[in-house]
Scaffold this active site. Structure first.
Site, mmCIF file in Angstrom:
data_model
loop_
_atom_site.group_PDB
_atom_site.id
_atom_site.type_symbol
_atom_site.label_atom_id
_atom_site.label_comp_id
_atom_site.label_asym_id
_atom_site.label_seq_id
_atom_site.Cartn_x
_atom_site.Cartn_y
_atom_site.Cartn_z
ATOM 1 C CE LYS A 15 96.462 -42.796 -75.019
ATOM 2 N NZ LYS A 15 95.347 -41.861 -74.990
ATOM 3 N NE ARG A 32 92.321 -43.526 -80.713
ATOM 4 C CZ ARG A 32 93.640 -43.676 -80.695
ATOM 5 N NH1 ARG A 32 94.249 -44.126 -79.621
ATOM 6 N NH2 ARG A 32 94.353 -43.372 -81.772
HETATM 7 N N1 HH2 Z 1 94.714 -41.184 -77.705
HETATM 8 C C1 HH2 Z 1 95.558 -41.041 -78.740
HETATM 9 C C2 HH2 Z 1 95.084 -40.629 -79.991
HETATM 10 N N2 HH2 Z 1 93.775 -40.403 -80.194
HETATM 11 N N3 HH2 Z 1 91.572 -40.340 -79.368
HETATM 12 C C3 HH2 Z 1 90.711 -40.477 -78.355
HETATM 13 N N4 HH2 Z 1 89.390 -40.261 -78.542
HETATM 14 N N5 HH2 Z 1 91.127 -40.853 -77.099
HETATM 15 C C4 HH2 Z 1 92.429 -41.098 -76.828
HETATM 16 O O1 HH2 Z 1 92.759 -41.405 -75.655
HETATM 17 C C5 HH2 Z 1 93.385 -40.953 -77.895
HETATM 18 C C6 HH2 Z 1 92.898 -40.565 -79.165
HETATM 19 C C7 HH2 Z 1 97.022 -41.321 -78.556
HETATM 20 O O2 HH2 Z 1 97.314 -42.697 -78.781
HETATM 21 P P1 HH2 Z 1 97.825 -43.342 -80.174
HETATM 22 O O3 HH2 Z 1 97.019 -42.866 -81.322
HETATM 23 O O4 HH2 Z 1 97.821 -44.812 -80.007
HETATM 24 O O5 HH2 Z 1 99.311 -42.855 -80.347
HETATM 25 P P2 HH2 Z 1 99.942 -41.619 -81.114
HETATM 26 O O6 HH2 Z 1 99.307 -40.379 -80.604
HETATM 27 O O7 HH2 Z 1 101.400 -41.686 -80.797
HETATM 28 O O8 HH2 Z 1 99.667 -41.789 -82.580
#
Ligand code: HH2
Length: 273
Positions: A202, A237
């Site tokens: 992040k 995660r």
């Molecule tokens: N962060 C993201 C998405 N889902 N779920 C949980 N439980 N905790 C988190 O911190 C979390 C999550 C955002 O990250 P990412 O999926 O890698 O990116 P994007 O939202 O751009 O798809």
């Protein structure tokens, strides 16, 4: 928990895993590297992300969930929408990762009907486009404990038995908030639920280590997550599963976790067995 984003615009792995076969290959590698859960999402929730329609999100995640069935691993559906959660569970997912924290009553009903565990993620508003405008707290950790505590109580009253809580790193939080959350994570233990942390790649890590490219933030992510485990996190995660497993195994060999038992490379989270 290994991340699969079946999206064109996720901040780290966007455009890589829309194809179900590519997603399944990557998920297989993450399971081989030690992931116990594969988290599938079809809508980016990064700050400022455009919302997508239910049908688009469905078309992205359902083929991927079906393609993961042969892995015999736990699959979570990362969504804000009850319709998507319902369809994903019917397609073979096992738990709901609700990044809107059960704000929508239909999501609670879907979880109860399917009898599945739910991850409740703290966010000040269910709107990735404006959530950073709400990154203002008198005491960020107290606000998270109060908000998640109320949502856990409602979820328990509704009949959801397995609840995982997540402070929502980056969801309406500044870099300083994210650091404070990781330092004070143990305060969430009073809610009596397993704690999940998702700091992987992040932007606050980029701010601190000076890496503008998300894929260059794995070392910083691992250190943040080791700190989270020492402060009570039971699930992480992550994008880089192999790197995290190696770091966790080394950390466990050097010192026991606060719970007293060292993290073993073969341990499965007991709540999800
Ligand atoms: N962060 C993201 C998405 N889902 N779920 C949980 N439980 N905790 C988190 O911190 C979390 C999550 C955002 O990250 P990412 O999926 O890698 O990116 P994007 O939202 O751009 O798809």
């Amino acid at each position: 928990m290994g991340v699969i984003n079946a999206t064109p615009d996720s901040f780290s792995d966007g455009n890589q895993f829309i194809d179900p076969d590519r997603a399944a290959n990557h998920a297989g590698r993450m399971v081989g590297a030690g992931a116990h859960i594969i988290d599938v999402g079809g809508e980016s929730t990064r700050p400022g992300a455009e919302p997508v329609s239910i049908e688009t999100e469905s078309d992205r995640v359902l083929p991927v969930i079906r393609a993961l069935q042969h892995l015999n691993t736990v699959i979570s559906i990362d969504t804000r929408h009850a319709t998507i959660a319902d369809r994903a569970l019917r397609a073979g997912a096992h738990l709901i990762n609700d990044v809107a924290a059960l704000r929508h009553p239909d999501m609670t009903r879907v979880a109860v009907d399917h009898g599945v565990p739910v991850v409740i993620v703290h966010t000040p508003v269910d709107d990735p486009q404006t959530m950073q405008d709400h990154a203002s707290y008198a005491d960020v950790m107290q606000a998270i404990v109060d908000d998640l505590g109320a949502r856990v109580a409602l979820a328990r009253d509704a009949g959801i038995r397995e609840i995982i809580i997540d402070p929502g790193i980056g969801f309406g939080k500044t870099t300083a908030h994210n650091i404070e959350i990781l330092n004070r994570l143990a305060e969430l233990r009073c809610l009596g639920c397993p704690i999940l942390v998702g700091a992987s790649r992040k932007s606050f890590i980029g701010d601190i280590v000076g890496a503008s490219e998300p894929t260059k933030r794995d070392p910083g992510s691992i250190v943040a997550h080791l700190h989270a485990v020492r402060n009570g996190a039971r699930l992480l995660r992550v994008h880089d599963v192999a790197g995290h497993r190696q770091a966790l195994a080394m950390s466990a060999a050097l010192s026991p976790t606060p719970a007293g038992a060292p993290w073993s490379a073969t341990d499965h989270p007991p709540e999800l067995q």
